[in-house]
Design a protein around this motif. Structure first.
Motif, PDB file in Angstrom:
ATOM      1  N   SER A 200      38.497  45.096  31.377  1.00  0.00           N
ATOM      2  CA  SER A 200      38.181  43.763  30.864  1.00  0.00           C
ATOM      3  C   SER A 200      39.120  43.389  29.722  1.00  0.00           C
ATOM      4  CB  SER A 200      36.730  43.709  30.373  1.00  0.00           C
ATOM      5  OG  SER A 200      35.824  43.827  31.442  1.00  0.00           O
ATOM      6  N   TYR A 201      39.421  44.361  28.876  1.00  0.00           N
ATOM      7  CA  TYR A 201      40.310  44.112  27.743  1.00  0.00           C
ATOM      8  C   TYR A 201      41.705  43.717  28.219  1.00  0.00           C
ATOM      9  CZ  TYR A 201      43.290  45.054  23.696  1.00  0.00           C
ATOM     10  OH  TYR A 201      44.220  44.949  22.688  1.00  0.00           O
ATOM     11  N   GLU A 202      42.277  44.469  29.160  1.00  0.00           N
ATOM     12  CA  GLU A 202      43.618  44.164  29.651  1.00  0.00           C
ATOM     13  C   GLU A 202      43.647  42.805  30.352  1.00  0.00           C
ATOM     14  OE1 GLU A 202      46.303  45.509  28.996  1.00  0.00           O
ATOM     15  OE2 GLU A 202      46.010  47.620  28.540  1.00  0.00           O
ATOM     16  N   ALA A 203      42.615  42.497  31.099  1.00  0.00           N
ATOM     17  CA  ALA A 203      42.548  41.195  31.769  1.00  0.00           C
ATOM     18  C   ALA A 203      42.421  40.070  30.745  1.00  0.00           C
ATOM     19  CB  ALA A 203      41.362  41.167  32.739  1.00  0.00           C
ATOM     20  N   LEU A 204      41.664  40.313  29.686  1.00  0.00           N
ATOM     21  CA  LEU A 204      41.506  39.315  28.631  1.00  0.00           C
ATOM     22  C   LEU A 204      42.825  39.078  27.907  1.00  0.00           C
ATOM     23  CD1 LEU A 204      39.733  37.488  26.862  1.00  0.00           C
ATOM     24  CD2 LEU A 204      39.179  39.506  25.482  1.00  0.00           C
ATOM     25  N   VAL A 205      43.573  40.146  27.639  1.00  0.00           N
ATOM     26  CA  VAL A 205      44.888  40.005  27.006  1.00  0.00           C
ATOM     27  C   VAL A 205      45.772  39.076  27.821  1.00  0.00           C
ATOM     28  CG1 VAL A 205      47.048  41.222  26.459  1.00  0.00           C
ATOM     29  CG2 VAL A 205      44.860  42.207  25.772  1.00  0.00           C
ATOM     30  N   ALA A 206      45.804  39.291  29.132  1.00  0.00           N
ATOM     31  CA  ALA A 206      46.621  38.457  30.021  1.00  0.00           C
ATOM     32  C   ALA A 206      46.147  36.998  29.998  1.00  0.00           C
ATOM     33  CB  ALA A 206      46.577  39.006  31.442  1.00  0.00           C
ATOM     34  N   ALA A 207      44.829  36.797  29.976  1.00  0.00           N
ATOM     35  CA  ALA A 207      44.282  35.436  29.968  1.00  0.00           C
ATOM     36  C   ALA A 207      44.587  34.724  28.650  1.00  0.00           C
ATOM     37  CB  ALA A 207      42.771  35.488  30.207  1.00  0.00           C
ATOM     38  N   ALA A 215      35.718  29.525  28.126  1.00  0.00           N
ATOM     39  CA  ALA A 215      34.949  29.733  29.361  1.00  0.00           C
ATOM     40  C   ALA A 215      35.736  30.578  30.352  1.00  0.00           C
ATOM     41  CB  ALA A 215      34.588  28.378  29.977  1.00  0.00           C
ATOM     42  N   GLU A 216      37.037  30.329  30.461  1.00  0.00           N
ATOM     43  CA  GLU A 216      37.871  31.097  31.391  1.00  0.00           C
ATOM     44  C   GLU A 216      37.981  32.557  30.948  1.00  0.00           C
ATOM     45  OE1 GLU A 216      40.893  27.562  32.961  1.00  0.00           O
ATOM     46  OE2 GLU A 216      41.329  28.653  31.099  1.00  0.00           O
ATOM     47  N   CYS A 217      38.082  32.774  29.649  1.00  0.00           N
ATOM     48  CA  CYS A 217      38.132  34.147  29.127  1.00  0.00           C
ATOM     49  C   CYS A 217      36.823  34.878  29.404  1.00  0.00           C
ATOM     50  CB  CYS A 217      38.421  34.134  27.629  1.00  0.00           C
ATOM     51  SG  CYS A 217      40.111  33.667  27.192  1.00  0.00           S
ATOM     52  N   TYR A 218      35.702  34.181  29.212  1.00  0.00           N
ATOM     53  CA  TYR A 218      34.399  34.767  29.530  1.00  0.00           C
ATOM     54  C   TYR A 218      34.341  35.184  31.008  1.00  0.00           C
ATOM     55  CZ  TYR A 218      32.064  33.320  25.164  1.00  0.00           C
ATOM     56  OH  TYR A 218      31.673  33.178  23.862  1.00  0.00           O
ATOM     57  N   GLU A 219      34.849  34.303  31.871  1.00  0.00           N
ATOM     58  CA  GLU A 219      34.803  34.568  33.304  1.00  0.00           C
ATOM     59  C   GLU A 219      35.652  35.788  33.661  1.00  0.00           C
ATOM     60  OE1 GLU A 219      35.760  32.264  37.542  1.00  0.00           O
ATOM     61  OE2 GLU A 219      35.829  31.184  35.617  1.00  0.00           O
ATOM     62  N   VAL A 220      36.830  35.896  33.049  1.00  0.00           N
ATOM     63  CA  VAL A 220      37.711  37.036  33.303  1.00  0.00           C
ATOM     64  C   VAL A 220      37.040  38.341  32.890  1.00  0.00           C
ATOM     65  CG1 VAL A 220      39.821  38.175  32.493  1.00  0.00           C
ATOM     66  CG2 VAL A 220      39.896  35.791  33.220  1.00  0.00           C
ATOM     67  N   ILE A 221      36.427  38.331  31.716  1.00  0.00           N
ATOM     68  CA  ILE A 221      35.733  39.537  31.240  1.00  0.00           C
ATOM     69  C   ILE A 221      34.613  39.908  32.194  1.00  0.00           C
ATOM     70  CG2 ILE A 221      34.307  40.511  29.405  1.00  0.00           C
ATOM     71  CD1 ILE A 221      35.830  38.707  27.434  1.00  0.00           C
ATOM     72  N   GLN A 222      33.824  38.909  32.589  1.00  0.00           N
ATOM     73  CA  GLN A 222      32.670  39.167  33.445  1.00  0.00           C
ATOM     74  C   GLN A 222      33.089  39.695  34.804  1.00  0.00           C
ATOM     75  OE1 GLN A 222      29.564  39.086  32.334  1.00  0.00           O
ATOM     76  NE2 GLN A 222      28.971  39.983  34.293  1.00  0.00           N
ATOM     77  N   HIS A 224      35.587  41.612  35.525  1.00  0.00           N
ATOM     78  CA  HIS A 224      35.939  43.027  35.422  1.00  0.00           C
ATOM     79  C   HIS A 224      34.735  43.871  35.017  1.00  0.00           C
ATOM     80  CE1 HIS A 224      39.947  41.314  35.657  1.00  0.00           C
ATOM     81  NE2 HIS A 224      40.361  42.509  35.984  1.00  0.00           N
ATOM     82  N   TYR A 225      33.757  43.249  34.353  1.00  0.00           N
ATOM     83  CA  TYR A 225      32.483  43.933  34.112  1.00  0.00           C
ATOM     84  C   TYR A 225      31.847  44.307  35.443  1.00  0.00           C
ATOM     85  CZ  TYR A 225      30.743  43.915  29.267  1.00  0.00           C
ATOM     86  OH  TYR A 225      30.487  44.213  27.955  1.00  0.00           O
ATOM     87  N   GLN A 226      31.802  43.317  36.352  1.00  0.00           N
ATOM     88  CA  GLN A 226      31.179  43.514  37.653  1.00  0.00           C
ATOM     89  C   GLN A 226      31.940  44.550  38.474  1.00  0.00           C
ATOM     90  OE1 GLN A 226      31.189  39.511  39.133  1.00  0.00           O
ATOM     91  NE2 GLN A 226      29.353  38.912  38.000  1.00  0.00           N
ATOM     92  N   SER A 228      33.654  47.069  37.309  1.00  0.00           N
ATOM     93  CA  SER A 228      33.367  48.390  36.739  1.00  0.00           C
ATOM     94  C   SER A 228      32.006  48.898  37.174  1.00  0.00           C
ATOM     95  CB  SER A 228      33.437  48.308  35.196  1.00  0.00           C
ATOM     96  OG  SER A 228      34.731  47.931  34.780  1.00  0.00           O
ATOM     97  N   GLU A 229      31.030  47.975  37.240  1.00  0.00           N
ATOM     98  CA  GLU A 229      29.685  48.379  37.619  1.00  0.00           C
ATOM     99  C   GLU A 229      29.657  48.833  39.079  1.00  0.00           C
ATOM    100  OE1 GLU A 229      27.300  45.012  36.754  1.00  0.00           O
ATOM    101  OE2 GLU A 229      27.316  45.322  34.582  1.00  0.00           O
ATOM    102  N   VAL A 230      30.414  48.134  39.946  1.00  0.00           N
ATOM    103  CA  VAL A 230      30.455  48.501  41.373  1.00  0.00           C
ATOM    104  C   VAL A 230      31.117  49.856  41.546  1.00  0.00           C
ATOM    105  CG1 VAL A 230      31.483  47.910  43.594  1.00  0.00           C
ATOM    106  CG2 VAL A 230      30.446  46.118  42.199  1.00  0.00           C
ATOM    107  N   ALA A 231      32.207  50.092  40.783  1.00  0.00           N
ATOM    108  CA  ALA A 231      32.929  51.358  40.873  1.00  0.00           C
ATOM    109  C   ALA A 231      32.069  52.527  40.404  1.00  0.00           C
ATOM    110  CB  ALA A 231      34.214  51.286  40.053  1.00  0.00           C
ATOM    111  N   ALA A 232      31.237  52.254  39.376  1.00  0.00           N
ATOM    112  CA  ALA A 232      30.361  53.303  38.877  1.00  0.00           C
ATOM    113  C   ALA A 232      29.290  53.654  39.898  1.00  0.00           C
ATOM    114  CB  ALA A 232      29.734  52.846  37.565  1.00  0.00           C
TER     115      ALA A 232
END
Length: 232
Positions: A200-207, A215-222, A224-226, A228-232
């Motif tokens: 999420s951090y790396e994606a936010l840096v790019a955004a 709002a777009e930054c929130y969406e980018v973070i969210q 990658h949150y999702q 990470s949760e699927v991968a876990a």
């Protein structure tokens, strides 16, 4: 920044004085360095009294911004603030990455990530709630230092963040002996949060580099949150 501005002016005056001394050797009229010195001092005085040093801040930030690593450090520093604020549920009201962007938005100094700090009011919270809220804000304020340290091994920025934390602790009646302990603890906790949400951090840096909206930054973070949760 103020001290840097004063140093820059002093160096400029020294250079102009030197040019006045060496001018005769190169057939330079003494009027030129004298006029330049008067102009620089007049502009510096005008900036200090009429614009609270904003002109010097803009100039120095522009000069520093010519270095790509400086721009990258600021970007990653501010992304650290943004991500940790998001994780801890602190509303973000805006962000800037240069002094010029901050100036255009009416923000003081170099700008950065702006938060809604109404939740820190002692009139609104009881003691227990205030302590919990203060702990969250300390992590957010130290998150820029935490992010820089994770990426580069050390932090160049963060002086204003430390000052904000100390001023708030003082306002709330905390002792000076607590400041460094609180800073170190908040930095470690912020680093842990960033490491746990590194994608999420790396994606936010790019955004943020593309000046995405809040709002777009929130969406980018969210997103990658999702992931990470699927991968876990």
């Amino acid at each position: 920044m103020e001290q840097t501005a004063l140093n820059l002016i002093a160096i400029g005056i020294f250079g102009m004085t030197l040019s006045a001394l060496l001018g005769p050797m190169f057939n330079i009229s003494p009027v030129i360095p004298a006029a330049t010195t008067i102009t620089v001092l007049s502009l510096a005085t005008l900036d200090s009294f009429n614009f609270q040093g904003k002109g010097a801040t803009l100039l120095l930030d522009w000069l520093a911004g010519t270095r790509s690593q400086h721009r990258d450090r600021i970007l990653r520093h501010e992304a650290g603030h943004f991500l940790v604020a998001y994780i801890l549920g602190i509303p973000i009201t805006g962000y800037t990455l240069t002094a010029w962007e901050a100036f255009k938005q009416g923000q003081p100094g170099l700008g950065g990530v702006m938060f809604n700090t109404d939740a820190l009011s002692p009139d609104v919270l009881d003691v227990r709630q205030l302590q919990w809220t203060l702990d969250r804000f300390c992590k957010v304020w130290m998150a820029g230092i935490a992010a820089e340290t994770l990426v580069y091994g050390s932090a160049e920025g963060g002086g204003e963040d430390r000052q904000k934390l100390r001023e708030t602790l003082t306002l709330l009646g905390r002792q000076g002996s607590e400041f460094q302990l609180k800073e170190r603890l908040a930095i470690r906790q912020a680093q842990t949060l960033i490491e746990e949400h590194w994608e999420s951090y790396e994606a936010l840096v790019a955004a943020m580099e593309q000046r995405a909206s809040i709002a777009e930054c929130y969406e980018v973070i969210q997103q990658h949150y999702q992931t990470s949760e699927v991968a876990a």
